[in-house]
Design an enzyme around this catalytic site. Sequence first.
Site, PDB file in Angstrom:
ATOM      1  N   THR A   1      52.727  31.491  29.972  1.00 17.04           N
ATOM      2  CA  THR A   1      51.156  31.479  29.686  1.00 17.04           C
ATOM      3  C   THR A   1      50.566  30.298  30.289  1.00 17.04           C
ATOM      4  OG1 THR A   1      51.029  29.758  27.962  1.00 17.04           O
ATOM      5  CG2 THR A   1      51.560  32.292  27.325  1.00 17.04           C
ATOM      6  N   ASP A   2      49.298  30.443  30.693  1.00 18.32           N
ATOM      7  CA  ASP A   2      48.651  29.271  31.188  1.00 18.32           C
ATOM      8  C   ASP A   2      48.570  28.189  30.136  1.00 18.32           C
ATOM      9  OD1 ASP A   2      47.258  27.187  32.815  1.00 18.32           O
ATOM     10  OD2 ASP A   2      45.888  29.183  33.663  1.00 18.32           O
ATOM     11  N   PHE A   3      48.343  27.079  30.191  1.00 16.90           N
ATOM     12  CA  PHE A   3      48.072  25.917  29.404  1.00 16.90           C
ATOM     13  C   PHE A   3      46.950  25.988  28.096  1.00 16.90           C
ATOM     14  CE2 PHE A   3      51.237  22.786  31.265  1.00 16.90           C
ATOM     15  CZ  PHE A   3      52.058  23.723  31.671  1.00 16.90           C
TER      16      PHE A   3
ATOM     17  N   TYR B   1      43.567  32.993  32.029  1.00 16.36           N
ATOM     18  CA  TYR B   1      42.929  32.822  30.994  1.00 16.36           C
ATOM     19  C   TYR B   1      42.203  33.731  30.414  1.00 16.36           C
ATOM     20  CZ  TYR B   1      44.069  27.766  30.774  1.00 16.36           C
ATOM     21  OH  TYR B   1      44.820  26.444  30.782  1.00 16.36           O
TER      22      TYR B   1
END
Length: 585
Positions: free
Chosen positions: A292-294, A256
């Site tokens: 991607t991260d959430f 992130y």
Amino acid sequence: MTASHTSARVEQLIAEMTLAEKVGSLLVARVVAAEGGELWEGRDDQSPVGFGATTELIGERFITHLTLMNPAPVADLARWGSRVRALAAGTRLGIPVSLAADPVHGRDRNAQVAMSGGGFTTLPEPIGLAATHDPDLVRETARMIGAELRAAGLHIALHPMADLATEPRWARIAGTFGESPELAAEMARAYVAGLQESGVAATVKHFPGGGPQRDGHDAHFAEGAHTVYPGGRFEDHLAPFAAAIRAGVVRVMPGYAAPLGLDYDAVGFAFEKRLITDVLRTRLGFDGVVITDFNIVHGMSLPRLGVQLPVRAWGLLDLDPVDRVARLFDAGVDQLGGEDDPSTVLAAIERGLVSEERIDESVRRVLAEKERLGLFDDPAARAAAPEDIPERIATREHLALARRVQAASIVALQGEPVRIEPGTRVYAEGMDPQILARRATVVDDPADADLAILRLVAAYEPGEGMMGRAFHGGSLEYPAAEVARITQVVRQVPTVIDVMLERPAVLTPFTELPVVMTGTFGVDDDALLDAITGRVDATGRLPFDLPRSMAAVIASREDVPFDTADPLFSFGFGLGWSRIGANAS
């Protein structure tokens, strides 16, 4: 994987897919398994957790990647997976669904980053694997983890974390392989190799290293939006990812955080083309799937839980979600974690911000991965029927391996093994009294005891809200009142102190006491009892420095390994208690 590496089957499938089907394959939706392994069909306004209906995700939105968000019992998970496979088989093209999960074999109960329970073999946290300093054992363990995931019908592991634990205050150190770039690289290589030998797609994260969080704040929160590099050690943090890529890892998840102090834009890692395309793909040669991260495109509301998950597009919060999507695909990302609404990506295509050719490039990668996993030939490959779960998960062999790993991870910090016999009166904190009662007489007052065993968790400052409380950050020093309470116990009875080192706790006050002390990373009470009584060798060695004080932590640089002055115990320390000559009970 480039077009030249894909099969004719994949190319034919891409030619047959509609644009909506292509976009759906690039979304990774959150799902839950309902009780008994049923498909969850509650709408957002009905669901106690806020997730949409599984049939809608697969049948109407054409999503072919799902991430499990609840630790369902393994037999239920097997039933649920079979229903998901049947649902996918009934779609127009019958594209099989890939099922992913965060770690399920440890003890971390922070639902944002891991799950525990459900019936999988229980292991120490990954930092405990690093404490073994044994890459062969880690590879064997990861191979077992992968075998159990496939038996449960899961294909993608959202791990390992290759981040370096260079900032001692960071709340996610338990998921890492420690502070040393060399050890973390060796462990990441072994873990990836073992997982993928079992037919699971490993996801190394949080590229290019989420460890140097400013002041230790986690990137799930606005105050942790940035990584910082006051020591100029970016390359150290990149090293474990390079090792994982050399080991053949097929998935990478950027973090992130937005970097400060580097020659990159101060935006979330996944949005920066010079990191994803230039460094990850071109320099390091990675050509697998970048996910991607959430929640970096949209936030998420869970009203029944009273939780609001903000969008974590640090540095780009002012951008429209459509523009965020465009920047992500331009950077080189393939899949959007936690996103289940195709309209945003379709809007980016309609506006000319993302071409269909660019979408095809990512679709090609995700379909090629499904093919490598064997899902086109047999979507149920390696999955166990519910009645066969006991023969595939938490087997006698797997439990024996877990016990070996636990023993190899226990770090003897001070003193020598103790004697415990059936008549020994033991006062304990943080232990299951029923387990202790199999070996000793349990008493409720240290004044009545022959021995005290205190199992502590590394000190932390509770955060605010449900999410904040789940991340253990802040000071690593125990409050004065807690030190005084423990000191009072020690004055009454010989004492063993065990500390769950989910972070590098400041243990200085305890070393000044006449105690036996161990550091562990998530081990059973039985395993600890075996170690402190000399029944097994306790051969673990520290995977990070243990600082002498918080002043040393605050004065250290977030990105520099081993930067806390005059550590209390240094990386690699461990007394190495042996059964030879031990006063075993």
